[in-house]
Design a protein around this motif. Structure first.
Motif, short mmCIF file in Angstrom:
data_model
loop_
_atom_site.label_atom_id
_atom_site.label_comp_id
_atom_site.label_asym_id
_atom_site.label_seq_id
_atom_site.Cartn_x
_atom_site.Cartn_y
_atom_site.Cartn_z
N GLN A 1 1.03 -1.00 0.20
CA GLN A 1 -0.23 -0.06 -0.35
C GLN A 1 1.09 1.16 0.01
N VAL A 2 2.28 1.33 0.88
CA VAL A 2 2.70 1.74 1.23
C VAL A 2 4.63 1.85 0.51
N ILE A 3 4.99 2.45 -0.32
CA ILE A 3 6.48 1.55 0.26
C ILE A 3 7.56 3.11 0.89
N ASN A 4 7.99 2.61 1.18
CA ASN A 4 9.15 3.50 2.18
C ASN A 4 10.45 3.79 0.79
N VAL A 5 10.68 5.64 0.67
CA VAL A 5 11.63 5.31 -0.22
C VAL A 5 12.68 5.75 -0.24
N ASN A 6 12.87 4.49 1.11
CA ASN A 6 14.73 4.60 1.25
C ASN A 6 14.86 2.63 1.15
N GLU A 7 13.34 1.92 0.78
CA GLU A 7 13.28 0.40 0.75
C GLU A 7 12.33 0.58 -0.74
N VAL A 8 13.26 0.60 -1.47
CA VAL A 8 12.42 0.36 -2.80
C VAL A 8 12.59 -0.05 -3.51
N GLU A 9 13.99 -0.89 -3.72
CA GLU A 9 14.19 -2.24 -4.36
C GLU A 9 13.90 -3.60 -3.61
N THR B 1 11.63 -7.36 -10.22
CA THR B 1 12.82 -6.94 -9.98
C THR B 1 12.93 -5.41 -10.63
N LYS B 2 14.64 -4.82 -10.18
CA LYS B 2 14.51 -3.22 -10.64
C LYS B 2 14.87 -3.63 -12.05
N SER B 3 15.90 -4.75 -12.26
CA SER B 3 15.87 -5.39 -13.89
C SER B 3 14.85 -5.22 -14.36
N MET B 4 13.20 -5.23 -14.44
CA MET B 4 12.38 -5.13 -15.27
C MET B 4 12.20 -3.12 -15.47
N LEU B 5 12.79 -2.75 -14.63
CA LEU B 5 12.53 -1.21 -14.62
C LEU B 5 12.69 -0.50 -16.35
N SER B 6 12.34 0.88 -16.25
CA SER B 6 13.61 1.43 -17.24
C SER B 6 14.33 2.32 -16.26
N GLU B 7 15.06 3.05 -16.87
CA GLU B 7 15.80 3.63 -15.98
C GLU B 7 15.25 5.26 -15.25
N ASN C 1 3.06 4.01 -3.93
CA ASN C 1 2.51 4.97 -3.16
C ASN C 1 4.02 4.79 -2.53
N ILE C 2 4.85 6.20 -3.05
CA ILE C 2 6.25 6.93 -2.08
C ILE C 2 5.97 7.63 -1.00
N ASP C 3 6.39 6.78 -0.32
CA ASP C 3 6.12 7.91 1.17
C ASP C 3 7.74 8.20 2.15
N ASP C 4 8.08 9.01 2.44
CA ASP C 4 8.85 9.23 3.40
C ASP C 4 8.24 9.39 4.66
N PRO C 5 8.69 7.90 5.36
CA PRO C 5 7.98 8.28 6.76
C PRO C 5 9.23 9.21 8.15
N ASN C 6 10.06 10.11 7.75
CA ASN C 6 10.69 10.52 8.31
C ASN C 6 10.78 11.89 7.93
N ALA C 7 9.94 12.11 7.50
CA ALA C 7 9.91 13.57 7.19
C ALA C 7 7.92 13.88 7.83
N TYR C 8 8.46 15.17 7.67
CA TYR C 8 6.64 15.36 8.09
C TYR C 8 5.54 15.47 7.15
N SER C 9 4.61 15.81 6.81
CA SER C 9 4.18 15.47 5.52
C SER C 9 2.52 15.90 5.96
#
Length: 315
Positions: A36-44, A67-73, A101-109
């Motif tokens: 549901q939510v992906i930590n921006v620091n744990e994407v891969e 895997t990462k290789s399946m995505l374009s740069e 949905n990419i989130d930064d859990p350490n930032a205020y939002s």
């Protein structure tokens, strides 16, 4: 001649094998494996949790891992910033899209949503304020979220601007600190006023909010309102004048007349709290379905006139 016949047989066998090969028909992302939510620091690592079906022409199905290789740069680089992104998975010349949905859990939002829960994806800016200072506004992203790096030693109150037409919000309700970094602001639908605001022809209001404007102070500028609920229950009539760093400091006042009373001198003023603590009123009452209730509102003080603010009625 024998060599020619042998070569023909070999070629025919290769054609037969190719014709019999079970080819891929399509690939399909397994939605239940998308976080549901992906930590921006744990994407891969989070990408590796996502799986997809490889569906063959003959009906066979296998499950593979993204895997990462399946995505374009370009798509992978998008995921280094918080937001909502649609990317493409490439697998043996077949493609499938998925939204992350990419989130930064350490930032205020702050996430801004419509009354139905859908995010407001553009136009709105968020300001975090402390004391008499407001930081520079930050625009919401395509997921309806604005992020900021703030000092944990302070507490902040939150204002938003650029609200879509037809909506408002409670400008005094939202605060944040190190123990509560994620805030969600739900917009309130604005209704149109009808009537003249007089005793004989009061403004007719319903649930949700209205914007009211006053040209005079005190009882000289008093306006009458009527409210007829469709359902019985306990209702609140609340003013939403800005109480911190207001461009126009407005102090509204309510007198509740009920379903029978017309004399404003006998109105219930219990909804007005100590103005030294909170300038806004909040009157609650128990209502019957189909019964019309009246109340008055006037402005005890304002920096300037005309003075506008919102009133919200909710159950």
């Amino acid at each position: 001649m024998k060599k020619v016949i042998s070569l023909f047989i070999v070629l025919l066998s290769l054609v037969s094998l190719t014709a019999c090969k079970n080819k891929i028909s399509t690939i399909k992302i397994l939605e239940e494996t998308i976080p549901q939510v992906i930590n921006v620091n744990e994407v891969e690592a989070s990408l590796n949790q996502i799986k997809f079906e490889v569906i063959m022409e003959k009906g066979d199905v296998t499950v593979e891992q993204v895997t990462k290789s399946m995505l374009s740069e370009e798509d992978f680089n998008k995921l280094s910033t918080p937001g909502m992104y649609t990317i493409i998975i490439n697998y043996q010349d077949f493609k499938a899209s998925l939204t992350l949905n990419i989130d930064d859990p350490n930032a205020y939002s702050v996430k801004v949503i419509y009354p139905n829960g859908e995010p407001v994806t553009s136009g709105v800016t968020v300001q975090w304020c402390t004391g008499d200072i407001c930081l520079l506004p930050v625009a919401v992203n395509n997921a309806g979220v604005a992020y900021n790096e703030l000092e944990d030693s302070k507490s902040y109150y939150i204002h938003i601007d650029g609200i879509p037409s037809g909506y408002t919000y409670d400008p005094n309700a939202y605060t944040t600190n190190k123990d509560n970094k994620k805030v969600e602001i739900k917009l309130i639908a604005l209704n149109e006023l009808s009537g003249e605001g007089t005793l004989d022809n009061p403004y007719v209001v319903s649930e949700n909010a209205v914007t009211v404007t006053y040209d005079a102070q005190g009882v000289l500028g008093v306006k009458f309102y009527s409210f007829t609920p469709s359902e019985a229950g306990t209702y609140s009539i609340k003013s939403l004048a800005v109480d911190k760093l207001a461009l126009n400091a407005i102090d509204p006042y309510i007198g509740f007349l009920g379903s029978v009373e017309t004399d404003i001198a006998k109105s219930d003023v219990s909804g007005n709290v100590d103005s030294k603590v909170n300038i806004n009123f909040n009157h609650t009452f128990t209502a019957e379905a189909g019964v019309t209730y009246r109340f008055i509102v006037f402005v005890t003080s304002a920096t300037k006139y005309p003075a506008s603010f919102d009133i919200v009625i909710s159950k």
